[in-house]
Design a protein around this motif. Structure first.
Motif, PDB file in Angstrom:
ATOM      1  N   LEU A 168      -7.776 -24.833 -37.189  1.00 50.58           N
ATOM      2  CA  LEU A 168      -6.635 -25.202 -38.176  1.00 50.58           C
ATOM      3  C   LEU A 168      -6.995 -25.681 -39.370  1.00 50.58           C
ATOM      4  N   LEU A 169      -8.390 -25.351 -39.725  1.00 52.87           N
ATOM      5  CA  LEU A 169      -8.775 -25.699 -41.265  1.00 52.87           C
ATOM      6  C   LEU A 169      -8.260 -24.156 -41.669  1.00 52.87           C
ATOM      7  N   ILE A 170      -8.980 -22.939 -41.095  1.00 52.96           N
ATOM      8  CA  ILE A 170      -8.939 -21.623 -41.257  1.00 52.96           C
ATOM      9  C   ILE A 170      -7.291 -21.751 -41.300  1.00 52.96           C
ATOM     10  N   LEU A 171      -6.786 -21.366 -40.414  1.00 53.76           N
ATOM     11  CA  LEU A 171      -4.942 -21.454 -40.905  1.00 53.76           C
ATOM     12  C   LEU A 171      -4.185 -22.190 -41.308  1.00 53.76           C
ATOM     13  N   LEU A 172      -4.719 -23.545 -41.922  1.00 54.77           N
ATOM     14  CA  LEU A 172      -4.240 -24.190 -43.392  1.00 54.77           C
ATOM     15  C   LEU A 172      -4.918 -23.462 -44.381  1.00 54.77           C
ATOM     16  N   ASN A 173      -5.775 -23.088 -44.390  1.00 52.91           N
ATOM     17  CA  ASN A 173      -5.764 -22.136 -46.118  1.00 52.91           C
ATOM     18  C   ASN A 173      -5.029 -20.844 -46.379  1.00 52.91           C
ATOM     19  N   PHE A 174      -5.074 -20.198 -44.716  1.00 49.75           N
ATOM     20  CA  PHE A 174      -3.785 -19.372 -45.121  1.00 49.75           C
ATOM     21  C   PHE A 174      -2.906 -19.446 -45.079  1.00 49.75           C
ATOM     22  N   VAL A 175      -2.002 -20.478 -44.583  1.00 50.64           N
ATOM     23  CA  VAL A 175      -1.240 -20.514 -45.387  1.00 50.64           C
ATOM     24  C   VAL A 175      -0.912 -20.626 -47.036  1.00 50.64           C
ATOM     25  N   ILE A 206      -3.031 -20.085 -49.363  1.00 49.78           N
ATOM     26  CA  ILE A 206      -3.010 -18.357 -50.010  1.00 49.78           C
ATOM     27  C   ILE A 206      -1.613 -17.772 -49.794  1.00 49.78           C
ATOM     28  N   LEU A 207      -0.841 -17.675 -48.270  1.00 45.67           N
ATOM     29  CA  LEU A 207       0.460 -17.132 -48.396  1.00 45.67           C
ATOM     30  C   LEU A 207       1.647 -17.333 -49.777  1.00 45.67           C
ATOM     31  N   LEU A 208       1.843 -19.164 -49.226  1.00 46.15           N
ATOM     32  CA  LEU A 208       2.859 -19.649 -49.795  1.00 46.15           C
ATOM     33  C   LEU A 208       2.828 -20.080 -51.400  1.00 46.15           C
ATOM     34  N   LEU A 209       1.180 -20.232 -51.594  1.00 46.23           N
ATOM     35  CA  LEU A 209       1.034 -20.907 -53.418  1.00 46.23           C
ATOM     36  C   LEU A 209       1.115 -19.101 -53.797  1.00 46.23           C
ATOM     37  N   ASP A 210       0.523 -18.579 -52.636  1.00 40.60           N
ATOM     38  CA  ASP A 210       0.472 -16.782 -53.733  1.00 40.60           C
ATOM     39  C   ASP A 210      -0.679 -16.440 -54.327  1.00 40.60           C
ATOM     40  N   ILE A 211      -1.996 -17.718 -54.212  1.00 42.39           N
ATOM     41  CA  ILE A 211      -2.922 -17.074 -54.457  1.00 42.39           C
ATOM     42  C   ILE A 211      -4.182 -15.868 -54.510  1.00 42.39           C
ATOM     43  N   ASP A 212      -4.479 -15.681 -55.701  1.00 43.95           N
ATOM     44  CA  ASP A 212      -5.324 -14.662 -55.986  1.00 43.95           C
ATOM     45  C   ASP A 212      -6.755 -14.761 -55.254  1.00 43.95           C
ATOM     46  N   THR A 213      -6.952 -14.600 -54.534  1.00 42.16           N
ATOM     47  CA  THR A 213      -8.486 -15.002 -54.518  1.00 42.16           C
ATOM     48  C   THR A 213      -9.664 -14.664 -54.874  1.00 42.16           C
ATOM     49  N   GLU A 214      -9.304 -13.503 -55.365  1.00 38.25           N
ATOM     50  CA  GLU A 214     -10.669 -12.981 -55.731  1.00 38.25           C
ATOM     51  C   GLU A 214     -10.644 -13.428 -57.226  1.00 38.25           C
ATOM     52  N   ALA A 215      -9.453 -13.695 -58.161  1.00 40.54           N
ATOM     53  CA  ALA A 215      -9.207 -14.595 -59.434  1.00 40.54           C
ATOM     54  C   ALA A 215      -9.594 -16.048 -59.312  1.00 40.54           C
ATOM     55  N   LEU A 216      -9.100 -16.550 -58.329  1.00 37.87           N
ATOM     56  CA  LEU A 216      -9.779 -17.886 -58.228  1.00 37.87           C
ATOM     57  C   LEU A 216     -11.582 -18.179 -57.835  1.00 37.87           C
ATOM     58  N   MET A 217     -12.642 -17.109 -57.412  1.00 34.39           N
ATOM     59  CA  MET A 217     -13.619 -17.244 -56.833  1.00 34.39           C
ATOM     60  C   MET A 217     -14.583 -16.802 -58.154  1.00 34.39           C
ATOM     61  N   HIS A 229     -11.510 -13.931 -39.611  1.00 36.57           N
ATOM     62  CA  HIS A 229     -11.396 -13.714 -41.589  1.00 36.57           C
ATOM     63  C   HIS A 229     -10.343 -13.172 -42.550  1.00 36.57           C
ATOM     64  N   ILE A 230      -9.264 -13.841 -42.022  1.00 35.76           N
ATOM     65  CA  ILE A 230      -8.201 -13.077 -42.418  1.00 35.76           C
ATOM     66  C   ILE A 230      -7.821 -13.677 -43.906  1.00 35.76           C
ATOM     67  N   ALA A 231      -8.362 -14.820 -43.889  1.00 40.40           N
ATOM     68  CA  ALA A 231      -8.545 -15.302 -45.305  1.00 40.40           C
ATOM     69  C   ALA A 231      -9.634 -15.080 -46.623  1.00 40.40           C
ATOM     70  N   ASN A 232     -10.466 -13.879 -45.937  1.00 39.60           N
ATOM     71  CA  ASN A 232     -11.044 -13.829 -46.750  1.00 39.60           C
ATOM     72  C   ASN A 232     -10.845 -12.816 -48.211  1.00 39.60           C
ATOM     73  N   PRO A 233     -11.653 -13.058 -48.432  1.00 40.25           N
ATOM     74  CA  PRO A 233     -11.028 -11.881 -50.015  1.00 40.25           C
ATOM     75  C   PRO A 233     -10.776 -10.873 -50.229  1.00 40.25           C
ATOM     76  N   GLU A 234     -12.358 -10.049 -48.876  1.00 43.13           N
ATOM     77  CA  GLU A 234     -11.918  -8.745 -49.064  1.00 43.13           C
ATOM     78  C   GLU A 234     -10.803  -8.064 -48.216  1.00 43.13           C
ATOM     79  N   VAL A 235     -10.468  -9.237 -47.334  1.00 39.42           N
ATOM     80  CA  VAL A 235      -9.197  -8.394 -46.840  1.00 39.42           C
ATOM     81  C   VAL A 235      -7.850  -8.573 -47.584  1.00 39.42           C
ATOM     82  N   GLY A 236      -7.772  -9.545 -48.376  1.00 44.76           N
ATOM     83  CA  GLY A 236      -6.828  -9.636 -49.471  1.00 44.76           C
ATOM     84  C   GLY A 236      -6.909  -8.490 -49.980  1.00 44.76           C
ATOM     85  N   LYS A 237      -8.369  -8.132 -50.428  1.00 46.36           N
ATOM     86  CA  LYS A 237      -8.853  -6.542 -51.647  1.00 46.36           C
ATOM     87  C   LYS A 237      -7.873  -5.422 -50.386  1.00 46.36           C
TER      88      LYS A 237
END
Length: 310
Positions: free
Chosen positions: A25-32, A34-45, A186-194
């Motif tokens: 659930l925590l992973i799903l909330l994190n992934f959702v 990222i999608l809804l807020l259009d978060i750039d995980t690389e820039a955020l990190m 691992h779906i919310a990992n920055p590597e996957v987003g990149k």
């Protein structure tokens, strides 16, 4: 056998659900988010690192999974009423030799392949070594990384493998299910987003490799050693700006990432070679039965239904 030994009169599949559900659930909330807020995980990190440090962000990333390990083991001991040894292996005691062999073998391969990449294409790397930050990283990593990877192994190759195996009377179903869920974790990992969702095939393939290893060896020791080596040596040796664990490592990979079919090289070549080495060293036999056979439970004076209720 490894899965069967988790069964007792007190077995109840409902007890296996809270921790996996909470974790996913925590992973799903994190992934959702990222999608809804259009978060750039690389820039955020990158922003988080600039505001604190690589080691601080590393600690924030790994410490929660170390906490989850403690929570899972306490849950197994006092709620499931199962020993940690029986969650780990079907042997009379945990075989530390297996853990260290797997750890050493994969560490050697990781260092060798990294050096090969460095000397063949040095333009793709920067020398990133900083004595003080690296020393701090080393101390944190040797404590927290084995806890992080052990949580993932105990959750997928241990807890869920045994719980689902007993509930379904199958070896194949928990192997497939836990491998797929390990990849999706691992779906919310920055590597996957990149690099794209194709990278998930690598994680799923790794899940199958570790699951097969656990079932064939009747224990998690080889998987525990491999996973610890993969993350520990990786975070100390080389980092990337888009990786989930950015660290003050010895080297920094500055090449432009791409997810082609070459990412499956470990899955289709290296992992089968490792399975062959393990099989020869530990004399694995009866592959079909151990990977796809039915679970036969010992007779008790109670019966359980399809999901484990008494």
């Amino acid at each position: 056998m490894y899965i069967e030994q988790a069964y007792s009169k007190k077995y109840d599949f409902i007890k296996y659900l809270p921790i996996p559900i909470l974790f996913f659930l925590l992973i799903l909330l994190n992934f959702v988010a990222i999608l809804l807020l259009d978060i750039d995980t690389e820039a955020l990190m990158k922003q988080q690192i600039e505001q604190s440090s690589e080691n601080a962000v590393f600690l924030q990333s790994v410490a929660p999974l170390a906490f989850f390990l403690v929570m899972l083991l306490v849950w197994v001991k006092f709620v499931n009423k199962q020993s940690i040894k029986s969650l780990t292996t079907a042997r009379k005691k945990v075989d530390w030799g297996r853990i260290f062999f797997s750890f050493g073998l994969w560490s050697l391969i990781t260092v060798a392949t990294t050096l090969l990449a460095y000397f063949s294409e040095p333009q793709n790397f920067e020398f990133n070594f900083q004595p003080v930050p690296f020393a701090i990283l080393f101390v944190m990593a040797i404590v927290l990384i084995p806890m992080q990877t052990s949580f993932e192994e105990y959750l997928f190759r241990g807890y869920l493998m045994q719980g689902l195996g007993i509930a379904t009377r199958s070896r194949l179903f928990p192997l497939v299910f836990t491998s797929l869920m390990f990849g999706l974790m691992h779906i919310a990992n920055p590597e996957v987003g990149k690099m794209g969702y194709l990278l998930l095939l690598y994680y799923v393939g790794t899940g199958f490799f570790l699951g097969i290893t656990t079932l064939m060896d009747d224990g998690m020791e080889l998987s525990l050693g491999f996973h610890a080596a993969n993350n520990l040596i990786g975070c100390l040796l080389v980092t990337q700006d888009y990786s989930a664990l950015q660290t003050p490592s010895i080297l920094k990979d500055i090449s432009e990432p791409s997810a082609g079919y070459d990412i499956l090289l470990p899955v289709v070549i290296i992992y089968p070679i490792l399975l062959f080495i393990f099989a020869k060293k530990y004399k694995w036999t009866n592959w079909k039965e151990k990977l796809t056979g039915k679970i036969v439970l010992p007779k008790q004076d109670v019966t359980i239904d399809a999901i484990g209720h008494e």
